[in-house]
Design an enzyme around this catalytic site. Structure first.
Site, PDB file in Angstrom:
ATOM      1  N   TYR A   6       0.856  -1.190   0.000  1.00  0.00           N
ATOM      2  CA  TYR A   6       0.000   0.000   0.000  1.00  0.00           C
ATOM      3  C   TYR A   6       0.890   1.237   0.000  1.00  0.00           C
ATOM      4  CZ  TYR A   6      -3.789  -3.173   1.468  1.00  0.00           C
ATOM      5  OH  TYR A   6      -4.708  -4.189   1.537  1.00  0.00           O
TER       6      TYR A   6
ATOM      7  N   HIS B 176      -9.505 -10.965  -8.170  1.00  0.00           N
ATOM      8  CA  HIS B 176      -8.872 -10.179  -7.101  1.00  0.00           C
ATOM      9  C   HIS B 176      -9.962  -9.577  -6.200  1.00  0.00           C
ATOM     10  CE1 HIS B 176      -6.456  -6.987  -5.230  1.00  0.00           C
ATOM     11  NE2 HIS B 176      -5.399  -7.705  -5.562  1.00  0.00           N
TER      12      HIS B 176
END
Length: 213
Positions: A61, A180
């Site tokens: 991230y 995903h």
């Protein structure tokens, strides 16, 4: 066999020295994530000999205080990103578990290797370190797990992770594939895929301890 043994051949190469120089330069000149001392946290929390499950992410991230060295995991102080929320929703739908803990270190400590293909990122710039050379190292790790272990579950969420299938011996291991968990693809086959129960059913069938998700 430990991570030290596994990584010794590649760490002594010119490739790795060059990679690490690039990483150190990035961290000294740019704001990068995860914190430098957490780059290899997945290896620290999940010793090679303990690995029973591998989950492959793309890169860390890229916003403040999120990345902590484990794919999909974030620090408790920040809001769960959409992909992690969707993972927890599927966990609830699959096993009825209501998980609120956003740090996934307890998964790592149970033998789930939470590996990003790229282990660092420049702040607020997704995939910015994809050309540093990390994937040669992480592909090596995936192949070593496949070659040197048996009955490991590899969870490949999304097209990027599924490219790693060629590194895995499907005769020795279980591969779980689906869309995903990101909001863009979650309805294309992630919801309803029941990966958590599939992992535990397989581990139990191999006389291994199931995961406490």
């Amino acid at each position: 066999m430990t991570w030290t043994d596994i990584l010794a051949p590649i760490k002594n190469t010119e490739y790795f020295k060059t990679l690490w120089e690039k990483v150190q330069n990035e961290y000294s000149t740019e704001k990068c994530f995860p914190p430098k001392d957490q780059i290899f946290r997945a290896l620290e929390l999940t010793p090679f000999e303990n690995i029973n499950v591998v989950i492959i992410g793309q890169d860390p991230y890229h916003n403040d205080n999120q990345a902590n060295g484990l794919c999909f995991s974030v620090s408790e102080e920040v809001t769960a990103p959409p992909s992690l929320k969707n993972i927890f929703k599927e966990l609830h739908d699959d096993l009825g578990i209501e998980r609120n803990q956003k740090e996934l270190n307890d998964w790592a400590e149970q033998g789930i290797f939470l590996l990003n293909a790229t282990l660092s990122v420049r702040a607020h710039s997704p995939n910015s370190h994809k050309n540093l050379g990390w994937e040669k190292l992480t592909n090596y790790m995936i192949k070593e797990i496949s070659d040197k272990k048996e009955n490991v579950v590899f969870i490949l969420w999304g097209a990027f992770a599924q490219k790693k299938e060629e590194l895995i011996d499907c005769d020795k291991h279980l591969i779980i594939k689906s869309a995903h968990p990101s909001p863009f693809s979650v309805y294309r086959g992630f919801y309803g895929s029941k990966p958590f129960s599939k992992v535990n059913d397989y581990l139990k069938s191999k006389n291994k301890k199931p995961i406490s998700w």
